[in-house]
Design an enzyme around this catalytic site. Structure first.
Site, PDB file in Angstrom:
ATOM      1  N   SER A 113       0.623  -1.436  -0.535  1.00 48.54           N
ATOM      2  CA  SER A 113       0.117  -0.189   0.440  1.00 48.54           C
ATOM      3  C   SER A 113       0.614   1.433   0.231  1.00 48.54           C
ATOM      4  CB  SER A 113      -1.043   0.365   1.154  1.00 48.54           C
ATOM      5  OG  SER A 113      -1.786   1.047   1.243  1.00 48.54           O
ATOM      6  N   ASP A 253      -9.401  -5.888  -4.958  1.00 49.96           N
ATOM      7  CA  ASP A 253      -8.615  -4.710  -4.134  1.00 49.96           C
ATOM      8  C   ASP A 253      -8.951  -3.267  -4.410  1.00 49.96           C
ATOM      9  OD1 ASP A 253      -6.159  -3.544  -3.414  1.00 49.96           O
ATOM     10  OD2 ASP A 253      -4.527  -4.734  -4.104  1.00 49.96           O
ATOM     11  N   HIS A 280      -7.136  -6.027  -1.084  1.00 56.48           N
ATOM     12  CA  HIS A 280      -6.317  -4.848  -0.390  1.00 56.48           C
ATOM     13  C   HIS A 280      -5.100  -5.496   0.287  1.00 56.48           C
ATOM     14  CE1 HIS A 280      -3.887  -1.306  -0.940  1.00 56.48           C
ATOM     15  NE2 HIS A 280      -4.226  -0.810   0.509  1.00 56.48           N
TER      16      HIS A 280
END
Length: 304
Positions: A113, A253, A280
């Site tokens: 991320s 995601d 995610h």
């Protein structure tokens, strides 16, 4: 009988602060296997939710390093720092402070991320010794991220969308109704594992206790981005990355294909991989499959 991998923790000086570091050492080190630095997301979520990636130590015979970035977790907290203190350059500098203090001159970087965004910021500077970069569940710009979030949000139930809109307009984003509505988004696009893994809950809890970094750089949640990163983009600099690069994401995601496509298209020779039925936090939803893909990539880019 399983033998626990040796784990040590320590702090590393960074400017006048301290960065907390966790080092996982394999029970048997493989010749030529370079250390892996794991960069957590948020910004400000601490390392707990990516801690299971440390299993790569024994699985690949390499040292795996986690650390809590400045401002969160077990590192120095700076709730009174000015807004302009929190920049990508700060975290690039911190990474190299940790790496140099540990004495690793050749290494791999994996970022999840925000950690992938930070990894790209590290890589565009072409540091000597960077053997590979794994960008996991990350956008190449926050404009792309916000566009994707708006589209995913529009797919939520109408009453959930209405609750989000109502509380954002009123500035009541701490209201339980708003929090419950955000969890609907999270259950679809952040982590589809039920119940949420404890490591994820631990990272979230520490961020909520002292949310300076997350709220300053991002905002109140994953799709309502108001912070200093809202104008961030690395798209026009990606051709400067020379390290071998792997880009991974989940099928559901919040980092949709549109957000990470520039990494795959603009970084010379970049590879990409999408994990089916994951979102995610792919590394938590499909941990063995995730680590197998990463392990294979690292093995092919180890340097003697």
């Amino acid at each position: 009988m399983l033998i626990a991998m040796p784990v040590t923790t320590r702090t590393v000086p960074f400017r006048e602060y301290e960065t907390w570091v966790r080092i996982t050492t394999p029970t048997a080190l493989s010749p030529g296997a370079l250390p892996l630095f794991v960069l957590h997301g948020g910004p400000g979520m601490a390392h707990d939710y990516v801690r299971n990636i440390a299993a790569l130590a024994d699985e690949t015979g390499r040292t795996v390093v986690h650390y809590d970035q400045i401002g969160c977790g077990r590192s120095t907290h700076l709730p009174d720092a000015p807004v302009d203190f929190w920049t990508p350059d700060l975290f690039v500098e911190e990474f190299h402070a940790v790496r140099a203090d540990l004495g690793f001159d050749e290494y791999h970087v994996l970022g999840q991320s925000w950690g992938g965004m930070l990894g790209a910021e590290i890589a565009v500077r072409r540091p000597e010794g960077l053997a590979s970069l794994s960008i996991c569940n990350s956008p190449a710009s926050m404009a792309l991220w916000m566009d994707a979030a708006a589209k995913l949000r529009a797919e939520l139930p109408e009453e959930t969308q209405a609750a989000l809109d109502r509380h954002e307009a009123a500035g009541t984003v701490a209201d339980p109704e708003y929090v419950a509505a955000t969890m609907e988004f999270y259950a679809r696009h952040v982590c589809r594992t039920t119940p949420m893994p404890q490591d994820f809950l631990d990272s979230e809890a520490q961020m909520e206790r002292e949310p300076t970094v997350y709220h300053t750089m991002n905002g109140p949640n994953e799709f309502h981005v108001l912070g200093t990163l809202r104008t961030w983009s690395i798209v026009d600099r990606l051709d400067q990355i020379t390290a071998p690069t792997l880009v991974v994401a989940g099928e559901y995601d919040e980092a949709t294909p549109e957000t990470w496509a520039p990494f795959a298209e603009r970084i010379p020779g970049a590879r990409s991989h999408v994990f089916a039925d994951a979102s995610h936090c792919t590394h938590l939803e499909k941990p063995e499959e995730f680590r197998a893909v990463i392990a294979d990539f690292l093995h092919h880019h180890d340097q003697a």
